[in-house]
Design an enzyme around this catalytic site. Structure first.
Site, PDB file in Angstrom:
ATOM      1  N   THR A 107       0.911  -1.123   0.099  1.00  0.00           N
ATOM      2  CA  THR A 107      -0.102   0.105   0.292  1.00  0.00           C
ATOM      3  C   THR A 107       1.064   1.345   0.045  1.00  0.00           C
ATOM      4  O   THR A 107       1.671   1.469   1.035  1.00  0.00           O
ATOM      5  CB  THR A 107      -0.849   0.108   1.181  1.00  0.00           C
ATOM      6  OG1 THR A 107      -1.585  -1.282   1.347  1.00  0.00           O
ATOM      7  CG2 THR A 107      -1.848   1.247   1.229  1.00  0.00           C
ATOM      8  N   LYS A 182      -7.645   1.625  -3.012  1.00  0.00           N
ATOM      9  CA  LYS A 182      -7.311   1.159  -1.722  1.00  0.00           C
ATOM     10  C   LYS A 182      -7.643   2.417  -0.662  1.00  0.00           C
ATOM     11  O   LYS A 182      -8.111   2.190   0.207  1.00  0.00           O
ATOM     12  CB  LYS A 182      -5.805   0.684  -1.801  1.00  0.00           C
ATOM     13  CG  LYS A 182      -5.116   0.538  -0.352  1.00  0.00           C
ATOM     14  CD  LYS A 182      -5.944  -0.721   0.102  1.00  0.00           C
ATOM     15  CE  LYS A 182      -5.153  -0.759   1.614  1.00  0.00           C
ATOM     16  NZ  LYS A 182      -5.650  -2.196   2.257  1.00  0.00           N
ATOM     17  N   LYS A 257      -1.596   5.117   8.545  1.00  0.00           N
ATOM     18  CA  LYS A 257      -1.055   5.245   7.402  1.00  0.00           C
ATOM     19  C   LYS A 257      -1.822   5.528   6.341  1.00  0.00           C
ATOM     20  O   LYS A 257      -1.571   6.181   5.271  1.00  0.00           O
ATOM     21  CB  LYS A 257      -0.160   3.776   7.271  1.00  0.00           C
ATOM     22  CG  LYS A 257       0.588   3.883   5.964  1.00  0.00           C
ATOM     23  CD  LYS A 257       0.879   2.406   5.394  1.00  0.00           C
ATOM     24  CE  LYS A 257       1.520   2.404   4.130  1.00  0.00           C
ATOM     25  NZ  LYS A 257       1.940   1.008   3.794  1.00  0.00           N
TER      26      LYS A 257
HETATM   27  P1  NAD Z   1       6.000  -5.886   7.306  1.00  0.00           P
HETATM   28  O1  NAD Z   1       6.445  -4.561   8.074  1.00  0.00           O
HETATM   29  O2  NAD Z   1       5.520  -6.654   8.075  1.00  0.00           O
HETATM   30  O3  NAD Z   1       6.559  -6.357   6.145  1.00  0.00           O
HETATM   31  C1  NAD Z   1       7.355  -5.828   5.223  1.00  0.00           C
HETATM   32  C2  NAD Z   1       8.761  -6.361   4.797  1.00  0.00           C
HETATM   33  O4  NAD Z   1       9.335  -5.645   3.929  1.00  0.00           O
HETATM   34  C3  NAD Z   1       9.644  -6.406   5.978  1.00  0.00           C
HETATM   35  O5  NAD Z   1       9.933  -8.135   6.200  1.00  0.00           O
HETATM   36  C4  NAD Z   1      10.953  -5.894   5.631  1.00  0.00           C
HETATM   37  O6  NAD Z   1      12.210  -6.445   6.076  1.00  0.00           O
HETATM   38  C5  NAD Z   1      10.733  -5.871   4.082  1.00  0.00           C
HETATM   39  N1  NAD Z   1      11.543  -4.958   3.492  1.00  0.00           N
HETATM   40  C6  NAD Z   1      11.646  -3.399   3.790  1.00  0.00           C
HETATM   41  N2  NAD Z   1      12.301  -2.958   2.732  1.00  0.00           N
HETATM   42  C7  NAD Z   1      12.918  -3.899   2.250  1.00  0.00           C
HETATM   43  C8  NAD Z   1      13.940  -3.935   0.945  1.00  0.00           C
HETATM   44  N3  NAD Z   1      14.409  -2.858   0.462  1.00  0.00           N
HETATM   45  N4  NAD Z   1      13.952  -5.076   0.385  1.00  0.00           N
HETATM   46  C9  NAD Z   1      13.562  -6.447   0.706  1.00  0.00           C
HETATM   47  N5  NAD Z   1      12.562  -6.292   1.884  1.00  0.00           N
HETATM   48  C10 NAD Z   1      12.458  -5.432   2.403  1.00  0.00           C
HETATM   49  O7  NAD Z   1       4.662  -5.155   6.463  1.00  0.00           O
HETATM   50  P2  NAD Z   1       3.158  -6.000   6.103  1.00  0.00           P
HETATM   51  O8  NAD Z   1       2.236  -5.726   7.276  1.00  0.00           O
HETATM   52  O9  NAD Z   1       3.620  -7.164   5.538  1.00  0.00           O
HETATM   53  O10 NAD Z   1       2.606  -5.071   4.883  1.00  0.00           O
HETATM   54  C11 NAD Z   1       3.252  -4.692   3.841  1.00  0.00           C
HETATM   55  C12 NAD Z   1       2.312  -4.182   3.043  1.00  0.00           C
HETATM   56  O11 NAD Z   1       0.910  -4.316   3.002  1.00  0.00           O
HETATM   57  C13 NAD Z   1       2.371  -2.449   3.555  1.00  0.00           C
HETATM   58  O12 NAD Z   1       2.273  -1.374   2.604  1.00  0.00           O
HETATM   59  C14 NAD Z   1       0.995  -2.598   4.204  1.00  0.00           C
HETATM   60  O13 NAD Z   1       0.400  -1.048   4.270  1.00  0.00           O
HETATM   61  C15 NAD Z   1       0.180  -3.244   3.558  1.00  0.00           C
HETATM   62  N6  NAD Z   1      -1.120  -3.966   3.965  1.00  0.00           N
HETATM   63  C16 NAD Z   1      -0.968  -4.596   5.210  1.00  0.00           C
HETATM   64  C17 NAD Z   1      -2.132  -5.163   5.874  1.00  0.00           C
HETATM   65  C18 NAD Z   1      -1.711  -5.709   7.195  1.00  0.00           C
HETATM   66  O14 NAD Z   1      -2.855  -6.292   7.515  1.00  0.00           O
HETATM   67  N7  NAD Z   1      -0.663  -6.117   7.813  1.00  0.00           N
HETATM   68  C19 NAD Z   1      -3.260  -5.405   5.271  1.00  0.00           C
HETATM   69  C20 NAD Z   1      -3.553  -4.472   3.962  1.00  0.00           C
HETATM   70  C21 NAD Z   1      -2.274  -3.756   3.339  1.00  0.00           C
END
Ligand code: NAD
Length: 307
Positions: A107, A182, A257
């Protein structure tokens, strides 16, 4: 080639998956379950170990993962991470095979999504932004909703990959429109949750029982998802986070966010968002009060004057 032939061919894809966090890890596992070969990369060593244990190949960098694959899926925290992984030094656009397909399910702000899509197209790759709704539970159960922005041909190519991770896949229009959908959807959710919370707080002070308000409003014009599926007070909807001390669910920090992204998008196109901006401010206050990790429906405690 028929659509069925294309589907069969694509179900055996080699996929680079970058970003193996709370959402990315289970999404990647569903791609493995569907029979795809996955090259995984994350900055976290623990996430890499878990991916390898699940059957993915380890890649040393985003570029190394992309070089092995015909499809690149990213699930990263925010716009700056997506820009870095796609267009930064060692980015996947430069490293990918000619004519690769990129799917960004993070997102992010609409401007970042459109900038990266433009860079991908200029390099001869196909790209869709495909943010999700459904949370970690939906990621694990492969029942996510994907809101997809990008050219029709890229959407068609992405379908079989997205089907392995979700159940509703909706084309929202050109590049960035998945992110637009979204932020608009989640702004409705943030505003409507605050409205429902205020109503329950008012009912309590007026001596109206919460269950009675629920029984009436769920069959009257106040009916909405925040009330009937995610009721912010304990009792009426047994599965809602209110019944487990507001353990998420969907954390207040994530709602903040998404509301900030909506406000930023509104400013970029001069769309007045008085309620969206107010909702962002209220969630900022709730998070600043130390509740960022609570479910977003927990804001009812603050609106009751308790939090
Ligand atoms: P998270 O923080 O658990 O995971 C993000 C991952 O990205 C981490 O493991 C981090 O180490 C990795 N990362 C960061 N920079 C990186 C890079 N340069 N190279 C490789 N890996 C890298 O976040 P999440 O909860 O998995 O959410 C991911 C996305 O999905 C976000 O944009 C969030 O807004 C969206 N989202 C999350 C949810 C939810 O319920 N968690 C729901 C809908 C949407």
């Amino acid at each position: 080639m028929t659509t069925d032939d294309a589907y069969r061919e694509d179900t055996m894809a080699t996929i680079a998956f970058i970003g193996l966090g709370n959402m990315g890890a289970p999404m990647m596992r569903n791609l493995l379950k569907a029979g795809h070969r996955v090259y995984a990369y994350d900055l976290s060593a623990a996430a890499m170990d878990a991916a390898a244990a699940a059957g993915a190949h380890r890649a040393d960098s985003p570029a190394a993962a992309a070089a092995e694959a015909e499809v690149v899926v990213t699930m990263l925290p925010a716009g700056q991470h997506v820009r870095a992984v796609y267009t930064g030094e060692g980015g996947v656009i430069a490293a990918a095979r000619p004519g690769s397909l990129f799917i960004d399910s993070s997102t992010v702000d609409v401007a970042s999504a459109r900038a990266v899509a433009e860079a991908a197209a200029a390099a001869g790759h196909a790209m869709v932004d495909a943010p999700v709704s459904g949370g970690v539970g939906g990621a694990e159960a492969a029942t996510l909703t994907f809101m997809v922005g990008g050219p029709a041909a890229a959407f068609e190519r992405a379908q079989p990959i997205l089907q392995a991770m979700g159940k509703a896949i909706i084309h929202a229009g050109g590049p960035g429109n998945g992110q637009a959908a979204k932020v608009c959807n989640n702004m409705i959710l943030g505003i409507s949750m605050i409205g429902v919370c205020e109503a329950f707080a008012l009912a309590e002070k007026l001596g109206l029982d919460a269950q009675t308000l629920f029984d009436i409003s769920s069959k009257a014009s106040g009916q909405c998802w925040s009330l009937t599926s995610y009721c912010p007070v304990p009792g009426p909807v047994p599965t809602s986070p209110a019944n487990r001390d507001y353990a998420p669910g969907f954390a207040a920090a994530m709602m903040l966010k998404d509301l900030k992204l909506a406000v930023e998008a509104g400013q970029s196109v001069n769309a007045p968002l008085p309620m969206g901006s107010e909702a962002a401010q209220l969630y900022a206050l709730f998070c600043a009060n130390g509740h960022a990790g609570l479910d977003f429906s927990g804001i009812v405690t603050m609106l009751r004057g308790q939090g």
